[in-house]
Design a protein around this motif. Structure first.
Motif, PDB file in Angstrom:
ATOM      1  N   PHE A 197       0.859  -1.195   0.000  1.00 60.90           N
ATOM      2  CA  PHE A 197       0.000   0.000   0.000  1.00 60.90           C
ATOM      3  C   PHE A 197       0.891   1.240   0.000  1.00 60.90           C
ATOM      4  CE2 PHE A 197       0.188  -2.087   4.207  1.00 60.90           C
ATOM      5  CZ  PHE A 197       1.140  -1.274   4.787  1.00 60.90           C
ATOM      6  N   PRO A 198       0.357   2.343  -0.499  1.00 56.70           N
ATOM      7  CA  PRO A 198       1.132   3.579  -0.397  1.00 56.70           C
ATOM      8  C   PRO A 198       1.103   4.090   1.041  1.00 56.70           C
ATOM      9  CG  PRO A 198      -1.015   4.022  -1.388  1.00 56.70           C
ATOM     10  CD  PRO A 198      -0.941   2.544  -1.156  1.00 56.70           C
ATOM     11  N   LEU A 199       2.175   4.720   1.482  1.00 58.07           N
ATOM     12  CA  LEU A 199       2.188   5.286   2.836  1.00 58.07           C
ATOM     13  C   LEU A 199       1.214   6.445   2.909  1.00 58.07           C
ATOM     14  CD1 LEU A 199       6.003   5.387   3.691  1.00 58.07           C
ATOM     15  CD2 LEU A 199       4.316   3.661   4.329  1.00 58.07           C
ATOM     16  N   ASP A 234      -2.282   6.454  16.841  1.00 57.90           N
ATOM     17  CA  ASP A 234      -3.435   5.717  17.337  1.00 57.90           C
ATOM     18  C   ASP A 234      -3.348   4.250  16.906  1.00 57.90           C
ATOM     19  OD1 ASP A 234      -5.825   5.368  18.562  1.00 57.90           O
ATOM     20  OD2 ASP A 234      -6.842   6.978  17.477  1.00 57.90           O
ATOM     21  N   SER A 240      -2.895   2.955  13.170  1.00 56.88           N
ATOM     22  CA  SER A 240      -2.455   4.053  12.304  1.00 56.88           C
ATOM     23  C   SER A 240      -1.264   3.637  11.444  1.00 56.88           C
ATOM     24  CB  SER A 240      -2.119   5.291  13.139  1.00 56.88           C
ATOM     25  OG  SER A 240      -1.041   5.013  13.998  1.00 56.88           O
ATOM     26  N   THR A 263       3.787  -0.003  12.654  1.00 54.29           N
ATOM     27  CA  THR A 263       4.681  -1.125  12.375  1.00 54.29           C
ATOM     28  C   THR A 263       5.481  -0.903  11.091  1.00 54.29           C
ATOM     29  OG1 THR A 263       2.992  -2.500  13.377  1.00 54.29           O
ATOM     30  CG2 THR A 263       4.768  -3.634  12.262  1.00 54.29           C
ATOM     31  N   VAL A 264       4.800  -0.437  10.058  1.00 52.56           N
ATOM     32  CA  VAL A 264       5.484  -0.200   8.787  1.00 52.56           C
ATOM     33  C   VAL A 264       6.562   0.866   8.954  1.00 52.56           C
ATOM     34  CG1 VAL A 264       5.187   0.552   6.415  1.00 52.56           C
ATOM     35  CG2 VAL A 264       3.419  -0.789   7.515  1.00 52.56           C
ATOM     36  N   ARG A 280     -10.681   2.454   6.277  1.00 47.50           N
ATOM     37  CA  ARG A 280     -10.941   1.705   7.511  1.00 47.50           C
ATOM     38  C   ARG A 280     -12.412   1.775   7.881  1.00 47.50           C
ATOM     39  NH1 ARG A 280      -6.219   1.149  10.482  1.00 47.50           N
ATOM     40  NH2 ARG A 280      -5.092  -0.126   8.998  1.00 47.50           N
TER      41      ARG A 280
END
Ligand code: ADP
Ligand code: MG
Length: 683
Positions: free
Chosen positions: A256-258, A286, A289, A292-293, A440
């Motif tokens: 996915f794009p950031l 949050d 959000s 991790t990436v 989301r």
């Protein structure tokens, strides 16, 4: 009790003898300077008010004419009740005085009197706490209230302070340079201090307060910013020359794009890693959000710069989950990711540690097992910790001392209100991910009363029937882990019966052995259990995307931020998720808190609200708040001033003139006295 050589002892004030001096010493007042700066913590408001606007049971001051002969009645030996009618504007009210028989002589028919007390709106009665013969005296509109010890009375203290001002006001010296006073139109220090002790008018009081709020925040922020500067400059960190091309290549492979916020914080982190300073950064974002990436990208860059990375998390199950997701992200890019937990033992452990020392492991993930003595890296460049608030200060320190001053990134999903962040973490840099990945599904939150439990359970059944799983968070008993556990066991037993033969129910609480906890979590993760009854221990980042339903008992007892953390356990998959708050709040504030939970999914909004409703002291829980104490300033209500002071402090600390010019001498010596000086060993 220390008196600086240039300070006068309080016995120089007329009326303060040895005995009084001792009592004042108990209150921390040793010198005349201390006395002058002993500030009231609140004011009694004696301003006149129109009875029309006063609510039942409110305290009020009114002026009126005595309209009946006062009547005195004794009951018991020393108890008396004096009543009199007073005409206040259009109101004919009754004033009642308890145990002050002598006041009878002080009021006669048609006299003007001023009384202060509690207003009983229904019966039109004031129970008088404060009486003054004659018309209202404007001078005394606001009476400062000091915190006292021993026999010292508020009035007496006030008189001493007045005397101190009369003779020694020259001892109050300005510590802010004219430039700053002018810039913000601040009252000078002596005048402001006088106004706080003897306020003339609300507006003077406000101005005096404004000056001290700024002063307190500025001094505090100067300290924090100076600490931060020196820590940076004196900690020889490592310059990580990461490979920009490889990094680009890596982010291109992400599924996915950031988000914009992720890009921004990646840039902030990269800049720190490149710099010769040691990174000391807090990453807030949050739940969900996408921290991790961001951590993966930072760890990846460190490896391209020729270093190793470590990711430290609070529990073993989280370590496993992170090891899995990090492997997914980093292994395809050729990195070797390893997991070190307490269950890695004997030969396997030995082998792993050897590889780590040889530099054959790029990224090591684990719990605080990572900071044990025998864990040696070849060249540790970056340490990331998740949920940093769960690590003690000491663990954090050991971590930072590992290897050659690695850069450190603390990640937390507990949104800390901005004002607290710049105070509590004032010496750290803060990055915030304030944007959610697109698409989301928001968690639907509902508030239900206890008697709706059967309906709630039916709802839960429906979700389970669709193959989903559910969390049930148990009643919270304040400060009693033991009772919490008992509650969890009770709810567990009830649900065992309720779901018997249909769904499997598991139990999780803090008193289980770590292995048992892991076992329960694993069974829930693999859908061997469909319902997990738990105390708040599930709050930390576990990830079971198939769980779509959460029921929280006694929701009114939790802080908003905590509810939000708990709620973050659902809504992690593709399906619509639900959170039901079972609560019977007794107060308006309690009701408001439940309502807010149903209205927003934004952790920052909730944390700001939590802070506003509960105050800063409660925010971090009772144990250690780490909050500085301000005499006048209030971090919540004066946050604008806090931000201004923070920015001012930052630019001062980084300007040459601050460290050279005489006008800043006072503030420099303040820093020196506070022990924050260039070259000092910090930490
Ligand atoms: P947290 O901040 O709670 O640690 P995670 O890093 O676990 O959040 O991310 C939550 C989910 O969102 C993961 O499944 C992750 O793959 C996904 N995610 C992260 N960043 C993005 C993004 N920019 N676009 C879409 N999905 C993302
Ligand atoms: Mg996370």
């Amino acid at each position: 009790m220390k008196i600086h050589s240039d300070e006068l002892t309080i016995q120089n004030i007329k009326g303060i003898g040895e005995e009084t001096a001792l009592q004042l010493n108990q209150m921390g007042i040793n010198s005349v300077q201390d006395l002058l700066e002993y500030l009231p913590y609140r004011y009694e408001d004696y301003r006149l008010r129109d009875l029309e606007e006063v609510d039942h049971d409110e305290r009020v001051t009114v002026e009126g004419k005595v309209h009946s002969e006062p009547s005195l009645m004794y009951y018991g030996r020393k108890k008396s009740r004096l009543t009199v009618r007073i005409l206040v504007g259009r109101y004919l009210i009754q004033a009642v005085f308890f145990n002050q028989p002598y006041l009878k002589k002080k009021m006669a028919l048609h006299d003007t009197v001023t009384v202060t007390g509690k207003w009983d709106k229904n019966r039109q009665v004031i129970t008088v706490q404060h009486f003054q013969a004659g018309p209202h005296n404007k001078e005394g509109d606001f009476e400062p209230v000091y915190s006292l010890k021993g026999n010292v009375k508020n009035n007496t203290l006030s008189k001493f302070i007045k005397k101190a001002f009369e003779e020694y006001s020259h001892l109050v010296s300005e510590n802010l340079p004219a430039a700053l006073l002018g810039k913000y139109k601040l009252m000078n220090r002596e005048e402001a201090l006088y106004q706080l002790h003897f306020p003339h008018s609300p507006s003077d009081m406000k101005q005096a307060r404004r000056r001290f709020v700024y002063e307190e925040f500025l001094l505090f922020q100067l300290k924090m910013q100076a600490l931060r500067k020196f820590e940076r400059e004196h900690s020889s960190g490592i310059q990580q020359h990461y490979d920009v091309e490889k990094l680009k290549g890596f982010t291109d492979t992400l599924p996915f794009p950031l988000t914009g916020a992720q890009k921004r914080v990646v840039n902030e982190i990269s800049a720190d890693m490149k710099s010769p300073y040691r990174m000391n950064r807090l990453l807030q974002g949050d739940v969900g959000s996408g921290k991790t990436v961001v951590a993966a990208i930072a760890l990846f860059s460190s490896v391209t710069a020729g270093y190793q990375g470590a990711l430290m998390v609070p529990t073993e199950i989280l370590a496993e989950q992170h090891a899995e997701s990090m492997s997914e992200l980093l292994s395809p890019a050729g990195l070797s990711v390893a997991l070190l937990t307490s269950s890695v033992k004997g030969k396997r452990r030995k082998l792993l540690l050897e590889k780590l020392k040889e530099g054959e492991v790029d990224i090591l993930i684990g719990t605080h097992a990572l900071i044990q003595d025998d864990v040696e890296f070849k060249s540790l460049g970056l340490v990331v910790t998740d949920e940093q608030h769960r690590f003690g200060v000491n663990q954090r320190r050991i971590l930072r001392e590992k290897g050659n001053s690695p850069d450190v990134l603390f990640m937390t999903a507990t949104p800390i209100p901005r004002t607290l962040a710049i105070t509590v973490f004032g010496e750290m840099d803060v990055s915030i991910i304030d944007e959610m990945p697109a698409g989301r599904k928001a968690i639907e939150t509902h508030w239900a009363k206890a008697d709706m439990l059967p309906r709630v359970l039916t709802f839960m059944d429906k979700e389970l029937d669709q193959g989903r799983q559910a969390y049930v968070i148990c009643p919270l008993i304040e400060e009693s882990d033991k009772l919490d556990v008992q509650n969890a066991i009770d709810v567990y037993n009830q649900l065992l019966v309720y779901f018997q033969g249909r769904y499997k129910v598991g139990l999780m609480h803090g008193r289980l052995h770590p292995d048992e906890k892991d076992e329960v979590m694993r069974r829930f993760s693999s859908n061997d259990l469909q319902v997990l009854v738990s105390t708040t221990v599930v709050e930390v980042g576990v990830n079971v995307p198939n769980a779509t339903f959460m029921l929280i008992y006694d929701a009114e007892r939790f802080g908003l931020s905590q509810l939000h953390q708990l709620r973050g356990r659902v809504g992690r998959g593709e399906n619509q998720s639900y959170c039901i708050l079972l609560a019977e709040p007794k107060t308006e504030v309690g009701k408001e808190r439940m309502k807010i939970m149903t209205e927003t999914n934004d952790g920052f909004v909730l944390s700001e609200k939590d802070l506003e409703l509960r105050g800063p002291g409660d925010f971090f829980g009772k144990k250690q708040s780490g909050l500085p104490e301000f005499k006048v300033a209030d971090m919540v209500h004066d946050y604008r001033a806090l931000e201004v002071a923070r920015d001012d402090a930052a630019s001062l600390i980084n300007s040459e003139s601050f460290w050279k010019n005489p006008e800043w001498e006072r503030l420099r010596s303040y820093l020196a006295e506070a022990g924050v000086m260039e070259g000092e060993k910090l930490d």
